[in-house]
Design an enzyme around this catalytic site. Sequence first.
Site, PDB file in Angstrom:
ATOM      1  N   ASP A   1       0.852  -1.188   0.000  1.00  0.00           N
ATOM      2  CA  ASP A   1       0.000   0.000   0.000  1.00  0.00           C
ATOM      3  C   ASP A   1       0.893   1.245   0.000  1.00  0.00           C
ATOM      4  OD1 ASP A   1      -2.080   1.817   0.302  1.00  0.00           O
ATOM      5  OD2 ASP A   1      -3.006   0.793   1.978  1.00  0.00           O
TER       6      ASP A   1
ATOM      7  N   LYS B   1      -1.375  -1.922  -4.474  1.00  0.00           N
ATOM      8  CA  LYS B   1      -2.404  -0.921  -4.751  1.00  0.00           C
ATOM      9  C   LYS B   1      -1.803   0.185  -5.609  1.00  0.00           C
ATOM     10  CE  LYS B   1      -5.395  -1.406  -0.747  1.00  0.00           C
ATOM     11  NZ  LYS B   1      -6.028  -0.680   0.374  1.00  0.00           N
TER      12      LYS B   1
END
Length: 79
Positions: A2, A30
């Site tokens: 992330d 992500k």
Amino acid sequence: FDTGHTLEALIRTMRERGAASVASAVLLEKSGTCEVETKPDFRGFVIPDVFVVGYGLDYRDRFRNLPFVAILEPGDLDS
């Protein structure tokens, strides 16, 4: 993967402890959320910036045991 802070810290720690080389692999990356220069060497899938659970990822200690990755919609998340 992330923000990347955890991976960056892990790689730094392994190098400080004497690792001759370090390569990283992540299941999910992500897109658009990275806050560091470190990038994983290998990735399984690039996903949009959504909250996912399952396959070891949890939300408030729930959904971790799902045998798949699922998106939790904003309405599913407690405030």
